[in-house]
Design a protein around this motif. Sequence first.
Motif: not given
Length: 318
Positions: A95-110
């Motif tokens: 999903a589109d990246y969420s700064a609140a969760t640091g994730k893009a769906g199940d993908m962890l980025i932050k």
Amino acid sequence: MKSFYHRFLVSVVLTSAVVVSVSLSNVNAASNAGGKCTKAGVTAKSGKSTLKCTKVGSKLVWVAQKSATSGSSGTQPTSQRDIPAIIQNWGFNFADYSAATGKAGDMLIKGVTPPTFTGPNAATDNAMYRLLIGPIGAVVQGMVEPQYGFYLPLGTSVISMVDGTVCDVPKLYSNDYSVRVAPPGMSCMQGGAYILYEHEHILNPTVKVGDKVTAGQKIGIVGDYNPYWKAKGLGVLETGVFFSKKGSNAPWHACLSSFLDPSKKTALLATLSSAFAAWEAELGDNTLYDEAKMSPVGCYTTAEMTDSNNKNTSNNGG
């Protein structure tokens, strides 16, 4: 009275001519998906395709609609043009990246840091492992990458990208599996099918050859064979579009982004762009993905590609 009927018949003929003219004009205007249209919701036929006038951004354009019976003819393709555009998702919850969760769906980025290396090959290895999403067409160590590489938290569910039939579940060199799905209308044969949507490096596959699957159905979890990403808590998923080209014995691949379902393509590509930008921001490096050279997003090339599908032909840290 005769004069009245004469005028009436002339009026009917002229009105019919106008209607036919307008209808033909609509069909001609709709002769190509992506062409301009004037009224949202209107549909028109173009050959065997149904086009619908749809607002995309600020413009009204003709968009090809997915047929309930869409799929493959079952014949061997002569080129990638014969591959049906039926991909519904990226192979996992993306999903589109969420700064609140640091994730893009199940993908962890932050908070994710890529593996780093020292030694004589450090520059090449560090460059290769800086990509949390490996794009198609990237050239690393002299090889063109024919599949996407996604690095996802260990245990992440892998889902089927398409509706279809599981035609191949081979065990790979990496001691995990590939689930390869043929499009509707195409029969399985020994070793797969002429066209296959690939989900590679899967553990605990939940499907077998011959099973019918639907897009979004869980088919396993991401593989953990790459020790460097595993040490970071991440597994590997590679996705691609394989086809067996008539007159060739080589395995061929095509840009996966070219075969997204037209009704979902805009949203899916926007999600990919969102993740690219978020990962560049996380590393403070806006040169990781050159989207100006991608068309469509995610692919540096739309040329037909071939590889031998082994550990020496993956540039995605795999």
